[in-house]
Design a protein around this motif. Structure first.
Motif, mmCIF file in Angstrom:
data_model
loop_
_atom_site.group_PDB
_atom_site.id
_atom_site.type_symbol
_atom_site.label_atom_id
_atom_site.label_comp_id
_atom_site.label_asym_id
_atom_site.label_seq_id
_atom_site.Cartn_x
_atom_site.Cartn_y
_atom_site.Cartn_z
ATOM 1 N N PRO A 183 1.612 -120.825 -32.525
ATOM 2 C CA PRO A 183 1.188 -120.483 -31.168
ATOM 3 C C PRO A 183 -0.240 -120.881 -30.813
ATOM 4 O O PRO A 183 -0.505 -121.315 -29.680
ATOM 5 N N TRP A 186 -0.234 -124.461 -29.689
ATOM 6 C CA TRP A 186 0.352 -124.645 -28.365
ATOM 7 C C TRP A 186 -0.614 -124.183 -27.281
ATOM 8 O O TRP A 186 -0.721 -124.802 -26.217
ATOM 9 N N SER A 205 7.889 -123.196 -32.046
ATOM 10 C CA SER A 205 6.740 -122.351 -32.385
ATOM 11 C C SER A 205 7.151 -121.346 -33.446
ATOM 12 O O SER A 205 8.168 -120.657 -33.305
ATOM 13 N N LEU A 210 4.998 -115.465 -30.830
ATOM 14 C CA LEU A 210 4.748 -116.264 -29.632
ATOM 15 C C LEU A 210 4.704 -115.319 -28.432
ATOM 16 O O LEU A 210 5.691 -114.643 -28.135
ATOM 17 N N GLU A 215 4.336 -118.623 -23.508
ATOM 18 C CA GLU A 215 5.621 -119.287 -23.344
ATOM 19 C C GLU A 215 5.933 -119.557 -21.872
ATOM 20 O O GLU A 215 6.338 -120.665 -21.494
ATOM 21 N N HIS A 216 5.727 -118.550 -21.014
ATOM 22 C CA HIS A 216 6.024 -118.703 -19.591
ATOM 23 C C HIS A 216 5.033 -119.654 -18.920
ATOM 24 O O HIS A 216 5.418 -120.423 -18.029
ATOM 25 N N LYS A 225 9.901 -126.008 -22.735
ATOM 26 C CA LYS A 225 10.375 -124.779 -23.353
ATOM 27 C C LYS A 225 9.918 -124.708 -24.802
ATOM 28 O O LYS A 225 10.209 -125.610 -25.607
ATOM 29 N N LEU A 226 9.181 -123.652 -25.151
ATOM 30 C CA LEU A 226 8.785 -123.410 -26.537
ATOM 31 C C LEU A 226 9.881 -122.575 -27.193
ATOM 32 O O LEU A 226 10.172 -121.464 -26.748
ATOM 33 N N HIS A 227 10.470 -123.113 -28.236
ATOM 34 C CA HIS A 227 11.565 -122.435 -28.929
ATOM 35 C C HIS A 227 11.001 -121.589 -30.075
ATOM 36 O O HIS A 227 10.446 -122.126 -31.033
ATOM 37 N N ASN A 228 11.127 -120.294 -29.954
ATOM 38 C CA ASN A 228 10.620 -119.377 -30.960
ATOM 39 C C ASN A 228 11.508 -119.419 -32.208
ATOM 40 O O ASN A 228 12.721 -119.287 -32.120
ATOM 41 N N PRO A 246 12.519 -119.525 -20.747
ATOM 42 C CA PRO A 246 11.684 -118.610 -21.528
ATOM 43 C C PRO A 246 12.341 -117.257 -21.768
ATOM 44 O O PRO A 246 13.143 -116.783 -20.966
#
Length: 411
Positions: A183, A186, A205, A210, A215-216, A225-228, A246
């Motif tokens: 995170p 990012w 991430s 995160l 993320e938003h 889109k950050l994929h957790n 998100p």
């Protein structure tokens, strides 16, 4: 098993680029040639140095039937046990509460299962290079970058330092890339404005929680889109948020990966069952479960509509922007300085959610000053291992508190 899979990879992608690093590229045939220069190993193989050196060292261990231990370039060589469980092909080190790293043993099929699972779930593919901005010697980077390279032919573009300009140059060299990071990275890239219109086909991430805010923000500003992703050294990948939008809850860790089953034990911690769970620890502690396909995490949570929801972590290790350290290592360094009579080290919540925790040292000085102690520690600890907060205990009762209680008092 691992080496035969590598031979299939090398044959299939023979003349294609395997690694790009510092303006130079290596093909899969070049990795084959590099391996030929390695003499047979008669003991555990240390995989350290550049990505190419780590890849070739890993292949050397596979070829010669020796366990592989990925290790950071500047890390001290640990004392390894005299014997390993039968079938051990891979070693990982986890922070030990006594200050000494503890080995975790894996079979060939266990680390292959983890890599295969991640490649499938994340959609990694040869036509989409992995940018290596994180350490590939840590569990996250080794399983997500090195193993996909060797077992699936997914090329790696090394990013020596994750500075914005360096990242932009690396991304612009490809039509699409996969980028696995933590995170704090990012957040830095978003602030630098390099994520808008970036050629990132997959953004992952992991390593630390995160935040929903980050993320938003990345999604609204950049359409990315950050994929957790949630995992552990002891078992590899556990769950993944593969959605296109998100999350709505910060505790959402995504759904268990295919082939991974997760349930809650009586204490409320996650119990993981999969074919990538390690063989066991070098020395197990009371209450631990690792082996036989099961791993009891240190994380407490709940399961809602098939998704894992994290409530808190009971792990003693301190998470500093995705890097974890056992507090006992820092305590040992403090005591060895000769300036300290007593020391306790613990993590406190950071005001920056992407940093996660900050290291706090509670000390009783025997001689000298706090400033002298800080200077002494810069000689033996890495920058990220240095305590950010220093406290002296006027109240002697503080020494009887647990780390959790100390954390609560100083947070």
């Amino acid at each position: 098993m691992l080496f035969s899979r590598w031979q299939e990879t090398a044959s299939r992608y023979r003349d294609q680029v395997a690694v790009i690093d510092g303006g130079r590229s290596w093909s899969f045939s070049d990795l084959v040639a590099g391996l030929k220069d390695r003499t047979p190993a008669d003991g555990p193989v240390l995989a350290r140095g550049s990505v190419v050196e780590i890849a070739v060292s890993t292949l050397q261990g596979w070829r010669d039937g020796q366990p592989v231990l990925p290790l950071e370039k500047g890390a001290a060589i640990p004392d390894l046990p005299a014997s390993f469980p039968e079938g051990t092909a891979h070693l990982k080190l986890t922070p030990g509460i006594e200050g000494t790293p503890r080995a975790v043993f894996f079979s060939a099929s266990q680390i292959a299962a983890d890599a295969d699972r991640l490649v499938s779930a994340m959609g990694l593919r040869p036509g989409m290079p992995n940018l290596a901005a994180i350490s590939v010697t840590h569990s996250y980077g080794f399983s997500g970058i090195i193993l996909p390279l060797l077992l699936h032919g997914i090329p790696v573009h090394v990013v020596e330092v994750p500075f914005p300009k360096v990242m932009v140059d690396a991304m612009s060299a490809h039509e699409a890339v996969a980028l696995q990071a933590v995170p704090s990275m990012w957040k830095a890239w978003h602030r630098a404005g390099i994520l808008r219109d970036a050629r990132i086909a997959l953004a992952v991430s992991a390593g630390a929680p995160l935040s929903l805010e980050l993320e938003h923000k990345v999604f609204s500003d950049c359409g990315l889109k950050l994929h957790n992703f949630y995992g552990a050294s002891e078992c590899g990948g556990i769950s993944y948020d593969g959605g296109d939008s998100p999350r709505e809850c910060a505790s959402d860790l995504g759904a268990p990966l295919p082939g991974v089953a997760v349930r809650l034990c009586e204490s409320g911690r996650f119990l993981v069952e999969s074919d990538s769970v390690a063989l066991g620890y070098e020395s197990a502690r009371e209450g631990e479960i690792l082996g036989g396909g099961q791993y009891l995490t240190q994380d407490f949570g709940r399961i809602e509509t098939g998704r894992l929801m994290l409530e808190n972590s009971g792990a003693e290790s301190i998470n500093v922007a995705g890097r974890k350290i056992g507090p006992a290592k820092i305590e040992s360094a403090l005591m060895a300085s000769g300036l300290v009579e007593r020391a306790r080290v613990f993590g406190v919540k950071s005001h920056d959610p992407e940093r996660v925790e900050e290291i706090t040292a509670l000390v009783a000085l025997k001689s000298g000053t706090l400033e002298q102690l800080r200077q002494r520690m810069t000689e033996v600890l890495a920058g990220w291992e240095m305590p950010r907060h220093w406290e002296t205990a006027a109240d002697v009762s503080a020494w009887s508190l647990s780390r959790a209680e100390l954390k609560k008092r100083w947070s």
